[in-house]
Design a protein around this motif. Structure first.
Motif, PDB file in Angstrom:
ATOM      1  N   ILE A   6       0.838  -1.206   0.000  1.00 40.96           N
ATOM      2  CA  ILE A   6       0.000   0.000   0.000  1.00 40.96           C
ATOM      3  C   ILE A   6       0.868   1.251   0.000  1.00 40.96           C
ATOM      4  CG2 ILE A   6      -1.631   1.342   1.389  1.00 40.96           C
ATOM      5  CD1 ILE A   6      -2.882  -1.358   2.238  1.00 40.96           C
ATOM      6  N   MET A   7       1.912   1.280   0.826  1.00 45.28           N
ATOM      7  CA  MET A   7       2.779   2.468   0.879  1.00 45.28           C
ATOM      8  C   MET A   7       3.504   2.682  -0.446  1.00 45.28           C
ATOM      9  SD  MET A   7       4.367   2.617   4.748  1.00 45.28           S
ATOM     10  CE  MET A   7       5.142   1.014   4.725  1.00 45.28           C
ATOM     11  N   MET A   8       3.963   1.609  -1.080  1.00 45.70           N
ATOM     12  CA  MET A   8       4.731   1.739  -2.322  1.00 45.70           C
ATOM     13  C   MET A   8       3.839   2.014  -3.533  1.00 45.70           C
ATOM     14  SD  MET A   8       7.943   1.624  -1.761  1.00 45.70           S
ATOM     15  CE  MET A   8       8.643   1.288  -3.379  1.00 45.70           C
ATOM     16  N   ASN A   9       2.525   1.846  -3.381  1.00 45.12           N
ATOM     17  CA  ASN A   9       1.621   2.124  -4.500  1.00 45.12           C
ATOM     18  C   ASN A   9       0.724   3.328  -4.259  1.00 45.12           C
ATOM     19  OD1 ASN A   9       1.695  -0.138  -6.739  1.00 45.12           O
ATOM     20  ND2 ASN A   9       2.023  -1.166  -4.774  1.00 45.12           N
ATOM     21  N   SER A  10       0.947   4.003  -3.139  1.00 44.60           N
ATOM     22  CA  SER A  10       0.130   5.188  -2.862  1.00 44.60           C
ATOM     23  C   SER A  10       0.952   6.371  -2.366  1.00 44.60           C
ATOM     24  CB  SER A  10      -0.913   4.848  -1.789  1.00 44.60           C
ATOM     25  OG  SER A  10      -0.281   4.596  -0.543  1.00 44.60           O
ATOM     26  N   GLY A  11       2.157   6.105  -1.823  1.00 47.27           N
ATOM     27  CA  GLY A  11       2.951   7.181  -1.235  1.00 47.27           C
ATOM     28  C   GLY A  11       2.436   7.605   0.128  1.00 47.27           C
ATOM     29  N   MET A  12       1.583   6.788   0.757  1.00 49.67           N
ATOM     30  CA  MET A  12       1.029   7.142   2.062  1.00 49.67           C
ATOM     31  C   MET A  12       2.084   7.040   3.154  1.00 49.67           C
ATOM     32  SD  MET A  12      -2.592   5.065   1.896  1.00 49.67           S
ATOM     33  CE  MET A  12      -3.100   5.543   3.546  1.00 49.67           C
ATOM     34  N   ARG A  13       1.932   7.886   4.175  1.00 47.34           N
ATOM     35  CA  ARG A  13       2.724   7.728   5.397  1.00 47.34           C
ATOM     36  C   ARG A  13       2.236   6.480   6.120  1.00 47.34           C
ATOM     37  NH1 ARG A  13       1.049  13.022   5.397  1.00 47.34           N
ATOM     38  NH2 ARG A  13       2.686  14.581   5.017  1.00 47.34           N
ATOM     39  N   PHE A  14       3.113   5.887   6.936  1.00 50.75           N
ATOM     40  CA  PHE A  14       2.661   4.708   7.671  1.00 50.75           C
ATOM     41  C   PHE A  14       1.531   5.072   8.638  1.00 50.75           C
ATOM     42  CE2 PHE A  14       2.549   2.080  11.433  1.00 50.75           C
ATOM     43  CZ  PHE A  14       2.295   0.839  10.858  1.00 50.75           C
ATOM     44  N   SER A  15       1.602   6.249   9.256  1.00 49.06           N
ATOM     45  CA  SER A  15       0.556   6.648  10.205  1.00 49.06           C
ATOM     46  C   SER A  15      -0.806   6.723   9.526  1.00 49.06           C
ATOM     47  CB  SER A  15       0.897   8.000  10.842  1.00 49.06           C
ATOM     48  OG  SER A  15       1.036   9.002   9.841  1.00 49.06           O
ATOM     49  N   ASP A  16      -0.822   7.037   8.223  1.00 50.96           N
ATOM     50  CA  ASP A  16      -2.084   7.075   7.476  1.00 50.96           C
ATOM     51  C   ASP A  16      -2.548   5.663   7.109  1.00 50.96           C
ATOM     52  OD1 ASP A  16      -1.860   9.804   7.669  1.00 50.96           O
ATOM     53  OD2 ASP A  16      -1.005  10.061   5.674  1.00 50.96           O
ATOM     54  N   VAL A  17      -1.588   4.793   6.756  1.00 51.53           N
ATOM     55  CA  VAL A  17      -1.918   3.388   6.486  1.00 51.53           C
ATOM     56  C   VAL A  17      -2.491   2.752   7.751  1.00 51.53           C
ATOM     57  CG1 VAL A  17      -0.958   1.116   5.917  1.00 51.53           C
ATOM     58  CG2 VAL A  17      -0.165   3.146   4.686  1.00 51.53           C
ATOM     59  N   GLN A  18      -1.906   3.084   8.881  1.00 53.39           N
ATOM     60  CA  GLN A  18      -2.329   2.549  10.173  1.00 53.39           C
ATOM     61  C   GLN A  18      -3.802   2.855  10.461  1.00 53.39           C
ATOM     62  OE1 GLN A  18      -0.641   4.444  13.690  1.00 53.39           O
ATOM     63  NE2 GLN A  18       0.061   2.456  14.429  1.00 53.39           N
ATOM     64  N   GLY A  19      -4.285   3.971   9.913  1.00 53.46           N
ATOM     65  CA  GLY A  19      -5.666   4.385  10.178  1.00 53.46           C
ATOM     66  C   GLY A  19      -6.668   3.976   9.118  1.00 53.46           C
ATOM     67  N   LEU A  20      -6.251   3.221   8.107  1.00 51.65           N
ATOM     68  CA  LEU A  20      -7.179   2.818   7.036  1.00 51.65           C
ATOM     69  C   LEU A  20      -8.358   2.015   7.590  1.00 51.65           C
ATOM     70  CD1 LEU A  20      -4.822   1.763   4.097  1.00 51.65           C
ATOM     71  CD2 LEU A  20      -6.356   3.742   4.180  1.00 51.65           C
ATOM     72  N   GLN A  21      -9.561   2.301   7.056  1.00 49.56           N
ATOM     73  CA  GLN A  21     -10.779   1.618   7.477  1.00 49.56           C
ATOM     74  C   GLN A  21     -11.231   0.639   6.386  1.00 49.56           C
ATOM     75  OE1 GLN A  21     -12.357   2.602  10.699  1.00 49.56           O
ATOM     76  NE2 GLN A  21     -10.253   3.347  10.819  1.00 49.56           N
ATOM     77  N   THR A  22     -12.177  -0.214   6.730  1.00 50.94           N
ATOM     78  CA  THR A  22     -12.635  -1.227   5.771  1.00 50.94           C
ATOM     79  C   THR A  22     -13.303  -0.622   4.535  1.00 50.94           C
ATOM     80  OG1 THR A  22     -14.675  -1.429   7.068  1.00 50.94           O
ATOM     81  CG2 THR A  22     -12.929  -3.023   7.507  1.00 50.94           C
ATOM     82  N   ASP A  23     -13.822   0.603   4.656  1.00 47.61           N
ATOM     83  CA  ASP A  23     -14.502   1.236   3.515  1.00 47.61           C
ATOM     84  C   ASP A  23     -13.579   2.184   2.757  1.00 47.61           C
ATOM     85  OD1 ASP A  23     -14.190   3.206   5.397  1.00 47.61           O
ATOM     86  OD2 ASP A  23     -16.260   3.934   5.308  1.00 47.61           O
ATOM     87  N   CYS A  24     -12.279   1.923   2.790  1.00 50.48           N
ATOM     88  CA  CYS A  24     -11.320   2.884   2.211  1.00 50.48           C
ATOM     89  C   CYS A  24     -11.230   2.796   0.688  1.00 50.48           C
ATOM     90  CB  CYS A  24      -9.933   2.685   2.829  1.00 50.48           C
ATOM     91  SG  CYS A  24      -9.186   1.092   2.471  1.00 50.48           S
ATOM     92  N   ILE A  25     -11.886   1.804   0.050  1.00 50.96           N
ATOM     93  CA  ILE A  25     -11.850   1.702  -1.421  1.00 50.96           C
ATOM     94  C   ILE A  25     -13.279   1.812  -1.970  1.00 50.96           C
ATOM     95  CG2 ILE A  25     -11.138   0.301  -3.401  1.00 50.96           C
ATOM     96  CD1 ILE A  25      -8.725   0.986  -1.981  1.00 50.96           C
ATOM     97  N   PRO A  26     -13.839   3.022  -2.002  1.00 51.94           N
ATOM     98  CA  PRO A  26     -15.178   3.189  -2.586  1.00 51.94           C
ATOM     99  C   PRO A  26     -15.080   3.365  -4.111  1.00 51.94           C
ATOM    100  CG  PRO A  26     -14.441   5.265  -1.686  1.00 51.94           C
ATOM    101  CD  PRO A  26     -13.343   4.277  -1.397  1.00 51.94           C
TER     102      PRO A  26
END
Length: 753
Positions: free
Chosen positions: A441-461
């Motif tokens: 996820i980090m290598m395909n989005s550029g997200m910070r880990f702290s943001d990945v840590q907060g991902l919810q189940t509905d994160c792909i609408p």
């Protein structure tokens, strides 16, 4: 009395069969000894057993040791003196455990001690003396069993009474496996034991002490949760009991639900922050502060914890910064200054210089300038709070300290080289799936880990207007800024197939954990006590172990060191290298435009590395004073160029190359700007433009500060003149570089971005 009769003259090798009080024995001794001496020896043994006289018993057994008589004497005690022998063996069990503190006792220990009357020989001597008596003598074994039965009864009674100190004393004599076998062989014993464990858990809740399974067992049985050694394998069976898991989970989750209950008047606070089912706990220690500062610092920290949304980690850093400033200031000569609030402008300048010079035992700098700047900033905020809340008539001197171009002194995050990525992705399957998904996820989005840590189940609408799937997440760093500007708190970016697949895998992986905790967070783990978010340090630690195990090296042939933020930097650099604009990248990654610009300069540095090498000789000739160039021979000049290509001559600020010759001695300058040894060129213009803009802003702020205090003649102040001179140096340097570029047909517009 002992009645001895010889039944047969010999059996074999002069061994005689005798009858003593109706019991049959064999003994290799002359008739005179058997009939005249043996009855007295047996009577002496009986008396010594009754008196618990180990020395007397040892004297007799040792005297006949070489004549192979003591084996018969052991059996005589076992058969003829069972009550006396058993009481004596029980006495030895108590002596060994209570006075000598020997946890485990065997028959061999008893036999050896009776023979030698020596503890070391009885427990540490590895010879077989005493082993062969056990076949013919049963009293010592029965005595040990009886002793352990008594200890077990004491253990159960102590569990009923919740006498934990008694339990700690008794446990070593019973042994882990034998004890558990006894407990779980009887339902009543099981209930008593497990209720005791539950009561221990209640006490831990009152003390707000959450322990792991191993820590809980160690605490119950030894009084401390700290292991004796790094890999403490004791109590491995106990810690896997269901009751231990039950209590550990109950204690942890109950404490997590409790509100913070520290006393503001105390010097040490234990502060918690809820973390799904678990919590984060930190110790706030105010004791190093002066008595003058403590009340204000406590009130300030308490307000941050209770009335703001600051994390306890962030608040702890603020307190620690205040403590460091006070501690280091006390090391200076100002003994009359007892409080941070009493420090003046000259004090903090002196402290600033002192902090930059501090070195640890290995000669490494204790505090980087960026760290010192952060510490000064936190103290400044603290004093601002005092001025505002206590109507303090006080100038905040910490706001007057200039930290110019501070970002130039921070170590930039490195991107992950393509070579390293390829090697790492080839072996990433060896890690647990949760780490693989986070990396993907980090290598395909550029997200910070702290943001990945907060991902919810509905994160792909599915976005109907764009007719595509998107990734929806909260950019924690930009959250407040987005809300203030009227935007949604969610950042939305296109979702690639790889990204969608990683999220779907993670949904399946943590479905059970999410159900247990009744949450929607994707990246959660079970920590043996509760469902908690995946920790970023754990992720980076496991990836670095993988890198080390497979010897993955960078372009300098050094073991690559991974950090989670490198994924974000790598994606950003890759997008910029593909030609995306700063705004496009900032919008996609969720950067501020300034951060994207810094990353753009990193891309530019990659592109112009070759230009640096080709242009250096021209810059060397054109930009340097003659007296500097004359110091170099042709060979030294070639060596200098090689050093430049390796980056060994780069200035700390990153705005040029130092060509100082060794003959000039060590450098004592704090800044490279304006130095005649500095070689710089068009490729460094982004840095010079940045320095110039930041210095302009600093002068503007300085002017406003002077005017705020009614100082109209600010241009006559030495500090303002020095900063104004520095701005002129930046301007002249830029003009000189632009002229150099124009003469060679080099466009400078590419650097103005």
């Amino acid at each position: 009395m002992f009645e001895v009769k010889i039944l047969e003259e010999t059996i074999n090798y002069q061994i005689r069969k005798v009858n003593i009080n109706g019991h049959y024995f064999s003994i290799k001794k002359k008739i005179h000894f058997i009939l005249n001496e043996l009855p007295g020896i047996l009577q002496d043994l009986r008396n010594y057993l009754l008196q618990n006289d180990s020395a007397g018993i040892s004297t007799i057994l040792w005297e006949y040791k070489s004549q192979q008589v003591n084996a018969t004497l052991y059996r005589c005690m076992d058969v003829l003196l069972p009550t006396e022998f058993e009481q004596y063996c029980l006495h030895l069990c108590g002596y060994f455990t209570d006075e000598i503190k020997k946890p485990q006792i065997s028959q061999s220990n008893i036999f050896k001690f009776m023979l030698t009357n020596n503890i070391d020989l009885a427990f540490n001597n590895k010879n077989s003396e005493g082993q062969w008596h056990s076949e013919d003598t049963g009293i010592p074994r029965r005595a040990i069993d009886k002793f352990q039965n008594n200890k077990f009864e004491e253990f159960i009674i102590s569990c009923e009474k919740h006498e934990i100190e008694a339990i700690r004393e008794i446990f070593p004599h019973l042994g882990e496996i034998p004890l558990l076998n006894r407990i779980y062989a009887n339902e009543a014993y099981t209930n008593v034991f497990e209720n005791f464990i539950r009561r221990v858990g209640e006490n831990l809740i009152e003390e707000e002490k959450a322990l792991s399974k191993s820590e809980l067992v160690r605490y119950i049985l030894t009084g401390t949760s700290i292991p004796e050694q790094k890999k403490d394998q004791r109590f491995s069976t106990l810690r896997e009991l269901k009751i231990i898991q039950e209590v550990v989970t109950y204690v942890y989750q109950t404490i997590a639900k409790k509100p913070n209950s520290y006393n503001v008047k105390d010097d040490v606070w234990k502060v918690r922050e809820k973390n799904e089912q678990g919590f984060i706990s930190l110790i706030f220690d105010f004791s190093p502060l002066s008595e003058e500062d403590k009340p204000y610092v406590k009130a300030y920290i308490h307000e941050l914890l209770m009335k703001t949304d600051a994390s306890i980690g962030g608040v702890w850093v603020r307190l620690n910064s205040i403590k460091i400033i006070y501690k280091r200031f006390k090391e200076l000569r100002y003994k009359d200054v007892k409080s941070i609030l009493q420090m003046n402008y000259y004090h903090i300048l002196h402290l600033l210089d002192y902090l930059q010079q501090l070195r640890d035992e290995k000669g490494k700098q204790c505090y980087k300038l960026t760290t010192i700047s952060e510490q000064y900033c936190y103290v400044k905020l603290f004093i601002d709070w005092i001025i505002e809340n206590y109507d303090w008539q006080y100038d905040n001197v910490f706001s007057l300290v200039p930290f110019h171009n501070i970002k130039a002194y921070s170590d930039p995050t490195k991107y992950i080289p393509e070579k390293v990525i390829q090697q790492l992705e080839h072996v990433l399957h060896e890690l647990p799936e949760i780490y693989q998904n986070a990396w993907e996820i980090m290598m395909n989005s550029g997200m910070r880990f702290s943001d990945v840590q907060g991902l919810q189940t509905d994160c792909i609408p599915y976005d109907e207007s764009e007719e595509m799937y998107v990734l929806k997440f909260i950019n924690q760093k930009m959250k407040k800024q987005r809300i203030r500007s009227g935007q949604s708190k969610y950042h939305v970016i296109p979702a690639s197939d790889l990204l969608i697949e990683a999220v779907e895998r993670q949904k399946k992986l943590t479905a059970n954990l999410r159900a247990i905790a009744n949450i929607e967070r994707l990246f959660v783990v079970w920590n043996d006590s509760a469902v908690v978010p995946l920790d970023g340090k754990t992720l980076s630690m496991n990836i670095n172990k993988l890198i080390k195990r497979h010897d993955i090296r960078d372009e300098n042939n050094e073991i690559f060191h991974y950090t989670n933020h490198q994924c974000r930097k790598t994606v950003t650099v890759d997008l910029l290298s593909q030609g995306m604009s700063l705004k496009q990248v900032a919008d996609l990654i969720g950067h501020s435009k300034e951060t994207s610009a810094r990353y753009y300069r990193a891309v530019q540095m990659k592109k112009i590395a070759e230009l640096d090498n080709k242009m250096f000789e021209q810059l060397f000739e054109k930009m340097l004073d003659e007296e500097v160039k004359e110091q170099y021979t042709n060979e030294e000049r070639k060596a200098l160029i090689r050093e430049v290509k390796l980056g060994a001559r780069e200035t700390p600020e990153g705005h040029g190359t130092c060509v100082k010759h060794v003959s000039f001695g060590p450098c004592h300058k704090k800044k490279c700007v304006g130095c005649k040894m500095l070689v710089t060129g068009p490729q460094k213009l982004p840095k010079w433009y940045q320095l110039y803009e930041e210095q302009q802003q600093f002068l503007k702020d300085m002017k406003e500060e002077f005017e705020k205090y009614g100082e109209k003649n600010y241009q006559g102040h030495r500090s303002y003149q020095a900063e104004s001179h520095l701005l002129d140096v930046y301007r002249r340097t830029i003009e000189k570089i632009e002229k150099f570029a124009k003469e060679r047909g080099i466009s400078i517009e590419q650097y103005r971005q």
